[in-house]
Design an enzyme around this catalytic site. Structure first.
Site, PDB file in Angstrom:
ATOM      1  N   GLY A   1       0.524  -1.580  -0.215  1.00  0.00           N
ATOM      2  CA  GLY A   1       0.094  -0.199  -0.050  1.00  0.00           C
ATOM      3  C   GLY A   1       0.579   1.125  -0.085  1.00  0.00           C
TER       4      GLY A   1
ATOM      5  N   CYS B   1      12.530   1.879   3.883  1.00  0.00           N
ATOM      6  CA  CYS B   1      11.481   1.595   5.291  1.00  0.00           C
ATOM      7  C   CYS B   1      10.208  -0.122   5.330  1.00  0.00           C
ATOM      8  CB  CYS B   1      10.462   2.412   4.165  1.00  0.00           C
ATOM      9  SG  CYS B   1       8.786   2.796   5.065  1.00  0.00           S
TER      10      CYS B   1
ATOM     11  N   TYR C   1       8.202   5.864  -7.748  1.00  0.00           N
ATOM     12  CA  TYR C   1       7.866   7.046  -6.789  1.00  0.00           C
ATOM     13  C   TYR C   1       6.794   7.854  -7.813  1.00  0.00           C
ATOM     14  CZ  TYR C   1      12.422   8.157  -4.189  1.00  0.00           C
ATOM     15  OH  TYR C   1      13.440   7.552  -2.848  1.00  0.00           O
TER      16      TYR C   1
END
Length: 537
Positions: free
Chosen positions: A116, A179, A480
Protein backbone atom coordinates in the site's frame (compact mmCIF):
# COMPACT_ATOMS: atom_id res chain seq x y z
CA UNK A 1 8.16 -26.08 -12.54
CA UNK A 2 4.76 -27.32 -13.67
CA UNK A 3 2.47 -24.68 -15.19
CA UNK A 4 -0.79 -24.78 -13.25
CA UNK A 5 -4.16 -23.98 -14.76
CA UNK A 6 -6.93 -22.36 -12.73
CA UNK A 7 -9.28 -24.87 -11.16
CA UNK A 8 -12.92 -24.97 -12.13
CA UNK A 9 -14.37 -26.60 -9.06
CA UNK A 10 -17.98 -26.07 -8.07
CA UNK A 11 -18.42 -25.75 -4.32
CA UNK A 12 -21.64 -26.79 -2.65
CA UNK A 13 -24.38 -24.19 -3.10
CA UNK A 14 -24.38 -23.77 0.69
CA UNK A 15 -21.01 -21.91 0.58
CA UNK A 16 -22.38 -19.44 -1.94
CA UNK A 17 -25.56 -18.85 0.02
CA UNK A 18 -23.63 -18.24 3.26
CA UNK A 19 -21.37 -15.71 1.51
CA UNK A 20 -24.16 -13.89 -0.31
CA UNK A 21 -26.28 -13.74 2.83
CA UNK A 22 -23.67 -11.39 4.34
CA UNK A 23 -24.01 -8.93 1.48
CA UNK A 24 -27.66 -7.90 1.32
CA UNK A 25 -27.15 -5.46 -1.54
CA UNK A 26 -30.02 -3.94 -3.46
CA UNK A 27 -30.86 -5.64 -6.71
CA UNK A 28 -29.47 -2.94 -8.98
CA UNK A 29 -27.76 -3.98 -12.19
CA UNK A 30 -24.32 -3.22 -10.80
CA UNK A 31 -24.89 -5.11 -7.56
CA UNK A 32 -26.42 -8.00 -9.44
CA UNK A 33 -23.21 -8.17 -11.50
CA UNK A 34 -21.17 -8.09 -8.30
CA UNK A 35 -23.19 -10.99 -6.90
CA UNK A 36 -22.63 -12.94 -10.11
CA UNK A 37 -18.93 -12.17 -9.78
CA UNK A 38 -19.01 -13.59 -6.25
CA UNK A 39 -20.60 -16.80 -7.52
CA UNK A 40 -17.80 -17.02 -10.08
CA UNK A 41 -15.10 -16.58 -7.41
CA UNK A 42 -16.59 -19.31 -5.27
CA UNK A 43 -17.01 -21.63 -8.25
CA UNK A 44 -13.34 -21.22 -9.17
CA UNK A 45 -12.11 -21.86 -5.63
CA UNK A 46 -10.59 -25.17 -4.56
CA UNK A 47 -12.49 -27.08 -1.83
CA UNK A 48 -9.22 -27.50 0.08
CA UNK A 49 -8.65 -23.71 -0.04
CA UNK A 50 -12.13 -22.11 0.03
CA UNK A 51 -12.15 -18.46 -0.99
CA UNK A 52 -15.17 -17.44 1.10
CA UNK A 53 -13.07 -16.55 4.17
CA UNK A 54 -10.85 -14.32 2.00
CA UNK A 55 -13.70 -12.15 0.67
CA UNK A 56 -14.73 -8.90 2.35
CA UNK A 57 -17.69 -6.82 1.16
CA UNK A 58 -18.83 -3.38 2.44
CA UNK A 59 -21.41 -5.12 4.64
CA UNK A 60 -18.72 -7.06 6.47
CA UNK A 61 -17.83 -5.47 9.83
CA UNK A 62 -14.12 -5.86 9.05
CA UNK A 63 -14.30 -4.30 5.58
CA UNK A 64 -13.11 -0.81 6.58
CA UNK A 65 -10.28 -2.07 8.78
CA UNK A 66 -9.04 -4.41 6.01
CA UNK A 67 -9.20 -1.59 3.45
CA UNK A 68 -7.48 0.97 5.69
CA UNK A 69 -4.82 -1.39 7.08
CA UNK A 70 -2.59 -0.76 4.06
CA UNK A 71 -3.46 2.82 3.15
CA UNK A 72 -0.20 4.73 3.49
CA UNK A 73 -1.36 8.10 2.14
CA UNK A 74 -4.32 9.76 3.85
CA UNK A 75 -5.16 11.64 0.63
CA UNK A 76 -6.77 8.39 -0.47
CA UNK A 77 -8.71 7.61 2.68
CA UNK A 78 -11.34 10.34 2.74
CA UNK A 79 -15.14 10.22 2.80
CA UNK A 80 -15.20 11.02 -0.92
CA UNK A 81 -12.59 8.42 -1.94
CA UNK A 82 -14.26 5.70 -4.04
CA UNK A 83 -14.15 2.42 -2.13
CA UNK A 84 -13.83 -1.03 -3.69
CA UNK A 85 -17.02 -3.09 -3.94
CA UNK A 86 -15.06 -6.09 -2.66
CA UNK A 87 -11.65 -7.08 -1.30
CA UNK A 88 -10.10 -10.50 -1.91
CA UNK A 89 -7.43 -11.11 0.74
CA UNK A 90 -5.88 -14.03 -1.11
CA UNK A 91 -4.82 -16.95 1.07
CA UNK A 92 -3.76 -19.27 -1.77
CA UNK A 93 -2.67 -19.03 -5.39
CA UNK A 94 -6.08 -20.36 -6.48
CA UNK A 95 -7.67 -17.18 -5.06
CA UNK A 96 -5.47 -15.10 -7.36
CA UNK A 97 -6.35 -17.31 -10.31
CA UNK A 98 -10.08 -17.09 -9.55
CA UNK A 99 -9.90 -13.28 -9.23
CA UNK A 100 -8.18 -12.91 -12.61
CA UNK A 101 -10.50 -15.31 -14.47
CA UNK A 102 -13.72 -13.94 -12.99
CA UNK A 103 -12.76 -10.26 -13.26
CA UNK A 104 -12.15 -10.74 -16.99
CA UNK A 105 -15.38 -12.65 -17.42
CA UNK A 106 -17.36 -9.74 -15.95
CA UNK A 107 -15.08 -6.95 -17.21
CA UNK A 108 -14.22 -5.66 -13.75
CA UNK A 109 -11.25 -3.49 -12.75
CA UNK A 110 -8.84 -5.25 -10.37
CA UNK A 111 -6.27 -3.41 -8.27
CA UNK A 112 -3.36 -5.37 -6.77
CA UNK A 113 -1.98 -4.30 -3.38
CA UNK A 114 0.96 -5.69 -1.43
CA UNK A 115 2.09 -3.01 1.04
CA UNK A 116 0.00 0.00 0.00
CA UNK A 117 2.96 2.38 -0.31
CA UNK A 118 2.10 3.56 -3.83
CA UNK A 119 2.43 7.34 -3.48
CA UNK A 120 -0.68 7.95 -5.60
CA UNK A 121 -2.78 5.16 -4.07
CA UNK A 122 -2.90 3.42 -7.45
CA UNK A 123 -2.91 -0.02 -5.81
CA UNK A 124 -6.16 0.59 -3.91
CA UNK A 125 -8.05 3.51 -5.54
CA UNK A 126 -9.81 3.86 -8.91
CA UNK A 127 -12.17 6.22 -10.73
CA UNK A 128 -14.37 3.31 -11.86
CA UNK A 129 -16.00 0.47 -9.88
CA UNK A 130 -13.24 -1.92 -8.81
CA UNK A 131 -12.14 -4.58 -6.36
CA UNK A 132 -8.81 -5.09 -4.58
CA UNK A 133 -6.72 -8.24 -4.72
CA UNK A 134 -4.91 -7.82 -1.40
CA UNK A 135 -1.69 -9.82 -1.07
CA UNK A 136 -0.85 -9.29 2.63
CA UNK A 137 -1.63 -12.89 3.65
CA UNK A 138 0.86 -14.24 1.10
CA UNK A 139 4.05 -13.33 2.92
CA UNK A 140 6.09 -16.50 3.30
CA UNK A 141 9.87 -16.00 3.34
CA UNK A 142 12.21 -18.97 2.81
CA UNK A 143 15.90 -18.13 3.31
CA UNK A 144 18.55 -20.57 2.08
CA UNK A 145 21.94 -19.40 3.35
CA UNK A 146 23.68 -22.36 1.66
CA UNK A 147 22.74 -21.02 -1.79
CA UNK A 148 22.62 -17.40 -0.59
CA UNK A 149 19.09 -16.98 -1.95
CA UNK A 150 15.56 -16.52 -0.59
CA UNK A 151 12.04 -16.94 -1.92
CA UNK A 152 9.91 -14.02 -0.72
CA UNK A 153 6.20 -13.70 -1.38
CA UNK A 154 4.79 -10.41 -2.64
CA UNK A 155 2.80 -9.66 0.52
CA UNK A 156 5.86 -9.73 2.77
CA UNK A 157 7.34 -6.42 3.96
CA UNK A 158 10.98 -5.44 3.57
CA UNK A 159 11.32 -5.45 7.36
CA UNK A 160 10.15 -9.07 7.49
CA UNK A 161 12.62 -10.00 4.72
CA UNK A 162 15.55 -8.34 6.52
CA UNK A 163 14.61 -9.92 9.86
CA UNK A 164 14.39 -13.43 8.36
CA UNK A 165 17.76 -13.00 6.63
CA UNK A 166 19.24 -11.74 9.93
CA UNK A 167 17.87 -14.81 11.74
CA UNK A 168 20.03 -17.02 9.54
CA UNK A 169 23.15 -14.90 9.05
CA UNK A 170 25.00 -11.86 10.36
CA UNK A 171 26.91 -11.44 7.10
CA UNK A 172 24.06 -11.35 4.58
CA UNK A 173 21.58 -8.67 3.56
CA UNK A 174 19.55 -7.52 0.58
CA UNK A 175 19.86 -4.20 -1.31
CA UNK A 176 16.28 -2.92 -1.05
CA UNK A 177 14.49 0.01 0.56
CA UNK A 178 15.04 1.62 3.94
CA UNK A 179 11.35 1.70 4.94
CA UNK A 180 10.55 -1.65 6.62
CA UNK A 181 6.76 -1.55 6.02
CA UNK A 182 7.05 -1.35 2.22
CA UNK A 183 5.61 -4.42 0.46
CA UNK A 184 7.87 -6.68 -1.55
CA UNK A 185 5.58 -6.92 -4.59
CA UNK A 186 5.46 -3.28 -5.61
CA UNK A 187 8.95 -2.46 -4.39
CA UNK A 188 10.82 -5.10 -6.36
CA UNK A 189 8.60 -5.11 -9.46
CA UNK A 190 9.07 -1.34 -9.82
CA UNK A 191 12.86 -1.34 -9.39
CA UNK A 192 13.06 -0.37 -5.72
CA UNK A 193 16.41 0.75 -4.33
CA UNK A 194 18.14 1.11 -0.98
CA UNK A 195 21.30 2.38 0.63
CA UNK A 196 23.47 -0.44 -0.78
CA UNK A 197 22.70 0.40 -4.42
CA UNK A 198 26.14 1.90 -5.08
CA UNK A 199 27.62 -1.44 -3.95
CA UNK A 200 25.10 -3.96 -5.30
CA UNK A 201 22.66 -2.11 -7.56
CA UNK A 202 18.88 -2.21 -7.18
CA UNK A 203 16.63 -4.89 -5.75
CA UNK A 204 15.87 -6.05 -9.32
CA UNK A 205 19.56 -6.42 -10.09
CA UNK A 206 19.52 -9.21 -7.51
CA UNK A 207 16.43 -11.20 -8.54
CA UNK A 208 16.97 -14.62 -10.13
CA UNK A 209 13.47 -16.10 -10.44
CA UNK A 210 9.81 -15.28 -9.93
CA UNK A 211 6.39 -16.88 -9.63
CA UNK A 212 3.50 -15.03 -11.24
CA UNK A 213 -0.04 -15.65 -12.39
CA UNK A 214 -0.72 -14.45 -15.93
CA UNK A 215 -3.89 -13.22 -17.63
CA UNK A 216 -4.89 -16.82 -18.43
CA UNK A 217 -4.63 -17.77 -14.79
CA UNK A 218 -1.48 -19.86 -15.24
CA UNK A 219 1.14 -20.00 -12.48
CA UNK A 220 4.49 -19.38 -14.16
CA UNK A 221 8.13 -19.32 -13.12
CA UNK A 222 11.05 -17.70 -14.96
CA UNK A 223 11.51 -20.67 -17.26
CA UNK A 224 7.85 -21.01 -18.24
CA UNK A 225 7.16 -17.27 -18.55
CA UNK A 226 10.26 -16.66 -20.68
CA UNK A 227 12.99 -14.05 -20.43
CA UNK A 228 10.96 -11.18 -21.91
CA UNK A 229 8.21 -11.35 -19.30
CA UNK A 230 10.72 -11.96 -16.50
CA UNK A 231 12.61 -8.85 -17.64
CA UNK A 232 9.39 -6.80 -17.64
CA UNK A 233 8.39 -7.71 -14.06
CA UNK A 234 11.84 -6.87 -12.70
CA UNK A 235 11.59 -3.10 -12.93
CA UNK A 236 8.64 -2.45 -15.26
CA UNK A 237 5.98 -2.81 -12.58
CA UNK A 238 4.34 -6.20 -12.09
CA UNK A 239 0.76 -4.93 -12.13
CA UNK A 240 0.80 -4.26 -15.90
CA UNK A 241 1.63 -7.87 -16.72
CA UNK A 242 0.08 -10.18 -14.12
CA UNK A 243 0.09 -10.88 -10.41
CA UNK A 244 3.55 -11.56 -9.02
CA UNK A 245 3.26 -14.13 -6.25
CA UNK A 246 6.93 -14.31 -5.22
CA UNK A 247 10.49 -13.39 -6.14
CA UNK A 248 13.64 -15.43 -5.65
CA UNK A 249 16.27 -12.97 -4.51
CA UNK A 250 20.03 -13.26 -4.38
CA UNK A 251 21.40 -12.30 -0.96
CA UNK A 252 24.47 -10.08 -0.75
CA UNK A 253 27.41 -10.09 1.66
CA UNK A 254 27.64 -7.46 4.38
CA UNK A 255 30.29 -7.06 7.10
CA UNK A 256 29.38 -7.94 10.70
CA UNK A 257 29.98 -4.28 11.59
CA UNK A 258 28.62 -1.36 9.58
CA UNK A 259 28.68 2.34 10.43
CA UNK A 260 25.90 4.94 10.19
CA UNK A 261 25.74 8.67 10.82
CA UNK A 262 23.40 11.63 10.46
CA UNK A 263 25.25 14.94 10.40
CA UNK A 264 23.17 18.15 10.00
CA UNK A 265 24.58 21.47 8.75
CA UNK A 266 22.63 24.72 8.27
CA UNK A 267 23.46 27.53 5.86
CA UNK A 268 25.07 29.33 8.79
CA UNK A 269 27.30 26.27 9.24
CA UNK A 270 28.58 26.44 5.70
CA UNK A 271 25.99 24.08 4.18
CA UNK A 272 26.32 25.58 0.69
CA UNK A 273 30.00 24.69 0.37
CA UNK A 274 29.46 21.26 1.92
CA UNK A 275 26.54 20.42 -0.39
CA UNK A 276 28.52 21.68 -3.39
CA UNK A 277 31.33 19.29 -2.46
CA UNK A 278 28.89 16.43 -1.68
CA UNK A 279 27.66 16.36 -5.29
CA UNK A 280 31.23 15.72 -6.50
CA UNK A 281 32.11 13.20 -3.78
CA UNK A 282 28.98 11.11 -3.12
CA UNK A 283 28.66 9.56 -6.63
CA UNK A 284 32.39 8.81 -6.97
CA UNK A 285 33.55 7.78 -3.49
CA UNK A 286 34.11 4.18 -2.33
CA UNK A 287 31.14 1.96 -3.30
CA UNK A 288 30.84 0.83 0.33
CA UNK A 289 29.62 4.32 1.27
CA UNK A 290 26.18 5.79 0.57
CA UNK A 291 25.52 9.37 1.73
CA UNK A 292 21.94 10.56 1.31
CA UNK A 293 21.39 14.32 1.51
CA UNK A 294 18.13 15.58 3.03
CA UNK A 295 17.33 19.28 2.63
CA UNK A 296 14.57 20.97 4.62
CA UNK A 297 13.61 24.41 5.97
CA UNK A 298 14.05 25.05 9.72
CA UNK A 299 14.06 28.04 12.06
CA UNK A 300 17.12 30.25 11.77
CA UNK A 301 19.28 31.44 14.64
CA UNK A 302 17.46 34.78 14.81
CA UNK A 303 13.79 35.03 15.75
CA UNK A 304 11.41 34.89 12.80
CA UNK A 305 14.04 33.78 10.28
CA UNK A 306 14.22 30.57 8.28
CA UNK A 307 17.22 28.68 7.01
CA UNK A 308 17.96 25.52 5.07
CA UNK A 309 19.31 22.46 6.87
CA UNK A 310 21.35 19.87 5.00
CA UNK A 311 21.40 16.47 6.73
CA UNK A 312 23.98 13.94 5.55
CA UNK A 313 22.73 10.43 6.33
CA UNK A 314 25.10 7.57 5.63
CA UNK A 315 25.60 3.82 5.60
CA UNK A 316 29.16 2.55 5.37
CA UNK A 317 29.89 -1.16 4.96
CA UNK A 318 32.82 -1.06 7.37
CA UNK A 319 34.01 0.28 10.72
CA UNK A 320 33.93 3.89 11.90
CA UNK A 321 37.70 4.32 11.97
CA UNK A 322 37.96 3.47 8.28
CA UNK A 323 35.00 5.75 7.50
CA UNK A 324 36.41 8.78 9.32
CA UNK A 325 39.75 8.26 7.61
CA UNK A 326 38.08 8.00 4.20
CA UNK A 327 36.00 11.15 4.65
CA UNK A 328 38.86 13.17 6.12
CA UNK A 329 40.67 12.48 2.86
CA UNK A 330 37.79 12.74 0.35
CA UNK A 331 35.24 14.99 2.05
CA UNK A 332 36.93 17.06 4.79
CA UNK A 333 34.33 19.83 4.38
CA UNK A 334 31.81 17.67 6.26
CA UNK A 335 34.06 17.58 9.33
CA UNK A 336 32.99 14.06 10.31
CA UNK A 337 34.18 12.97 13.77
CA UNK A 338 34.32 9.53 15.35
CA UNK A 339 31.66 10.70 17.82
CA UNK A 340 29.22 11.28 14.91
CA UNK A 341 29.41 7.60 13.99
CA UNK A 342 27.47 4.61 15.28
CA UNK A 343 28.83 1.12 14.71
CA UNK A 344 26.12 -1.53 14.50
CA UNK A 345 24.97 -4.61 12.58
CA UNK A 346 23.53 -4.29 9.08
CA UNK A 347 20.13 -5.39 10.42
CA UNK A 348 20.11 -2.69 13.11
CA UNK A 349 21.20 -0.07 10.59
CA UNK A 350 17.71 -0.47 9.10
CA UNK A 351 16.28 0.84 12.39
CA UNK A 352 18.56 3.88 12.25
CA UNK A 353 17.54 4.70 8.68
CA UNK A 354 13.85 4.61 9.50
CA UNK A 355 14.27 6.77 12.64
CA UNK A 356 13.71 3.96 15.13
CA UNK A 357 15.96 3.83 18.20
CA UNK A 358 18.89 1.65 17.20
CA UNK A 359 18.75 -0.17 20.56
CA UNK A 360 15.10 -1.22 20.04
CA UNK A 361 14.42 -4.96 19.69
CA UNK A 362 14.96 -5.98 16.05
CA UNK A 363 11.57 -7.71 16.21
CA UNK A 364 10.13 -4.24 15.55
CA UNK A 365 10.95 -4.97 11.89
CA UNK A 366 8.14 -7.54 11.96
CA UNK A 367 5.59 -4.83 12.75
CA UNK A 368 3.64 -4.31 9.54
CA UNK A 369 2.25 -0.96 10.67
CA UNK A 370 4.50 2.14 10.43
CA UNK A 371 6.06 3.40 13.67
CA UNK A 372 5.12 7.00 12.88
CA UNK A 373 1.58 8.18 12.05
CA UNK A 374 0.45 8.04 8.42
CA UNK A 375 0.32 11.50 6.78
CA UNK A 376 -1.18 13.14 3.74
CA UNK A 377 1.64 13.31 1.21
CA UNK A 378 2.81 14.13 -2.30
CA UNK A 379 6.03 13.00 -3.99
CA UNK A 380 7.79 13.84 -7.26
CA UNK A 381 11.19 12.87 -8.70
CA UNK A 382 14.01 14.04 -10.96
CA UNK A 383 17.52 13.05 -12.01
CA UNK A 384 20.56 15.34 -11.91
CA UNK A 385 23.24 14.67 -14.52
CA UNK A 386 25.42 17.81 -14.30
CA UNK A 387 26.83 19.43 -11.14
CA UNK A 388 24.92 22.45 -9.84
CA UNK A 389 26.88 25.68 -9.27
CA UNK A 390 27.03 27.39 -5.89
CA UNK A 391 24.90 30.19 -7.34
CA UNK A 392 22.43 27.53 -8.43
CA UNK A 393 22.23 26.14 -4.90
CA UNK A 394 21.81 29.64 -3.46
CA UNK A 395 18.77 30.10 -5.70
CA UNK A 396 17.39 26.72 -4.63
CA UNK A 397 17.74 27.68 -0.94
CA UNK A 398 15.87 30.92 -1.60
CA UNK A 399 13.03 29.04 -3.33
CA UNK A 400 12.83 26.46 -0.54
CA UNK A 401 12.57 29.17 2.12
CA UNK A 402 9.89 30.93 0.07
CA UNK A 403 7.82 27.72 -0.17
CA UNK A 404 8.86 26.54 3.33
CA UNK A 405 6.85 23.31 3.66
CA UNK A 406 8.70 21.11 1.17
CA UNK A 407 11.86 19.07 1.40
CA UNK A 408 14.34 17.29 -0.85
CA UNK A 409 16.08 13.93 -0.71
CA UNK A 410 19.17 13.55 -2.88
CA UNK A 411 20.28 9.93 -3.41
CA UNK A 412 23.73 9.52 -4.99
CA UNK A 413 24.33 7.16 -7.90
CA UNK A 414 27.64 6.02 -9.38
CA UNK A 415 29.37 2.82 -8.30
CA UNK A 416 27.55 -0.34 -9.36
CA UNK A 417 24.64 1.75 -10.67
CA UNK A 418 26.89 3.17 -13.40
CA UNK A 419 28.19 -0.28 -14.41
CA UNK A 420 24.89 -2.04 -15.10
CA UNK A 421 23.61 -1.41 -18.68
CA UNK A 422 20.48 0.73 -18.96
CA UNK A 423 18.73 -2.12 -20.81
CA UNK A 424 19.57 -4.87 -18.29
CA UNK A 425 16.22 -4.25 -16.57
CA UNK A 426 13.36 -1.87 -17.44
CA UNK A 427 14.87 0.62 -14.94
CA UNK A 428 16.94 2.85 -17.27
CA UNK A 429 18.55 5.44 -14.97
CA UNK A 430 22.13 4.17 -14.81
CA UNK A 431 25.43 5.69 -16.00
CA UNK A 432 25.41 9.45 -16.41
CA UNK A 433 23.23 10.18 -13.38
CA UNK A 434 24.85 11.90 -10.40
CA UNK A 435 21.88 11.59 -8.12
CA UNK A 436 18.13 11.04 -7.93
CA UNK A 437 16.04 13.76 -6.39
CA UNK A 438 12.81 13.28 -4.46
CA UNK A 439 10.43 16.16 -3.72
CA UNK A 440 8.32 15.79 -0.60
CA UNK A 441 5.34 17.50 0.98
CA UNK A 442 3.77 16.05 4.13
CA UNK A 443 0.78 17.39 6.04
CA UNK A 444 -1.71 16.33 8.69
CA UNK A 445 -4.81 18.43 7.96
CA UNK A 446 -7.73 17.13 5.93
CA UNK A 447 -9.48 19.14 3.24
CA UNK A 448 -9.24 19.84 -0.48
CA UNK A 449 -7.83 23.36 -0.15
CA UNK A 450 -5.03 22.23 2.18
CA UNK A 451 -4.26 19.29 -0.10
CA UNK A 452 -4.09 21.49 -3.21
CA UNK A 453 -1.81 23.94 -1.37
CA UNK A 454 0.78 21.28 -0.51
CA UNK A 455 0.60 19.54 -3.88
CA UNK A 456 1.19 22.92 -5.55
CA UNK A 457 4.26 23.50 -3.38
CA UNK A 458 5.88 20.38 -4.84
CA UNK A 459 4.88 21.43 -8.36
CA UNK A 460 6.39 24.88 -7.90
CA UNK A 461 9.66 23.45 -6.60
CA UNK A 462 9.68 20.88 -9.42
CA UNK A 463 9.18 23.64 -11.97
CA UNK A 464 11.95 25.75 -10.41
CA UNK A 465 14.38 22.80 -10.72
CA UNK A 466 13.85 22.45 -14.49
CA UNK A 467 17.23 23.99 -15.50
CA UNK A 468 19.15 21.67 -13.15
CA UNK A 469 17.74 18.26 -14.08
CA UNK A 470 17.65 15.79 -16.99
CA UNK A 471 16.02 16.80 -20.25
CA UNK A 472 14.47 15.08 -23.28
CA UNK A 473 13.02 13.23 -21.52
CA UNK A 474 12.87 14.72 -18.05
CA UNK A 475 13.45 11.41 -16.29
CA UNK A 476 11.40 10.18 -13.33
CA UNK A 477 11.47 7.14 -11.04
CA UNK A 478 8.55 4.74 -11.53
CA UNK A 479 8.34 3.77 -7.85
CA UNK A 480 7.96 7.45 -6.94
CA UNK A 481 4.58 7.37 -8.67
CA UNK A 482 3.48 10.84 -9.82
CA UNK A 483 0.18 11.24 -11.66
CA UNK A 484 1.18 14.80 -12.62
CA UNK A 485 3.23 13.13 -15.37
CA UNK A 486 0.10 11.82 -17.06
CA UNK A 487 -2.88 9.54 -16.53
CA UNK A 488 -3.96 6.65 -18.71
CA UNK A 489 -7.72 6.34 -19.19
CA UNK A 490 -7.19 2.95 -20.87
CA UNK A 491 -9.38 3.76 -23.85
CA UNK A 492 -8.61 4.24 -27.52
CA UNK A 493 -5.83 6.72 -26.70
CA UNK A 494 -4.17 4.37 -24.22
CA UNK A 495 -0.86 4.07 -26.09
CA UNK A 496 -0.52 7.83 -26.67
CA UNK A 497 -1.38 8.56 -23.03
CA UNK A 498 0.96 5.85 -21.76
CA UNK A 499 3.90 7.05 -23.80
CA UNK A 500 3.87 10.45 -22.05
CA UNK A 501 4.77 9.08 -18.61
CA UNK A 502 6.23 5.82 -19.92
CA UNK A 503 9.20 7.49 -21.63
CA UNK A 504 9.97 9.53 -18.49
CA UNK A 505 9.93 6.44 -16.28
CA UNK A 506 11.54 3.95 -18.68
CA UNK A 507 13.19 5.95 -21.50
CA UNK A 508 13.98 3.67 -24.47
CA UNK A 509 12.92 0.58 -22.50
CA UNK A 510 9.30 1.73 -22.79
CA UNK A 511 9.01 0.35 -26.33
CA UNK A 512 10.12 -3.13 -25.27
CA UNK A 513 7.72 -3.06 -22.30
CA UNK A 514 4.84 -2.18 -24.66
CA UNK A 515 5.74 -5.05 -26.99
CA UNK A 516 5.82 -7.52 -24.10
CA UNK A 517 2.56 -6.17 -22.68
CA UNK A 518 0.86 -6.51 -26.07
CA UNK A 519 2.00 -10.11 -26.32
CA UNK A 520 1.09 -11.31 -22.81
CA UNK A 521 -2.01 -9.17 -22.07
CA UNK A 522 -3.37 -8.10 -25.49
CA UNK A 523 -6.75 -6.97 -24.13
CA UNK A 524 -5.18 -4.82 -21.39
CA UNK A 525 -6.82 -6.54 -18.42
CA UNK A 526 -3.97 -5.61 -16.07
CA UNK A 527 -4.38 -1.85 -16.19
CA UNK A 528 -4.24 1.19 -13.95
CA UNK A 529 -3.71 4.95 -14.14
CA UNK A 530 -0.06 4.55 -15.15
CA UNK A 531 0.20 1.03 -16.49
CA UNK A 532 2.11 -0.07 -19.56
CA UNK A 533 -0.27 0.21 -22.57
CA UNK A 534 -0.65 -2.18 -25.47
CA UNK A 535 0.27 -1.21 -29.02
CA UNK A 536 -2.55 0.56 -30.87
CA UNK A 537 -4.54 -1.70 -33.18
Amino acid sequence: MEVLSPSRIHLPIFSIVVLLSTIAWSASAANSAHNTFLHCLVNHSEPSHPITSAIFTPNNVSFSSVLEAYVRNLRFNTSTTRKPFLIVTALHVSHIQASIICAQKYNLQMKIRSGGHDYEGVSYVAKVPFFILDMFNLRTIEVDIHTETAWVQAGATLGEVYYRIGEKSKIHGFPAGVCPTVGVGGHISGGGYGNMMRKYGLSVDNVVDAHMVDVQGRLLDRKSMGEDLFWAITGGGGSSFGVVLAYKIKLVRVPETVTVFNVPRTLEQNATDIVYKWQHVAPTIDNDLFIRLVLDVVNGTENGTKTVRASFVALFLGDSKSLVSLLNEKFPQLGLKQSDCIETSWLRSVLFWTNINITAPVEILLDRQPQSPVNYLKRKSDYVQKPISKDGFEGIWKKMIELEDTLFQFNPYGGRMAEIPSTATPFPHRAGNLWKLQYQANWKQAGKEVTNHYINLTRKLHKYMTPFVSKNPREAFYNYKDLDLGINHNGKKSYAEGKVYGVEYFKDNFDRLVEIKTKVDPHNFFRNEQSIPTLPY
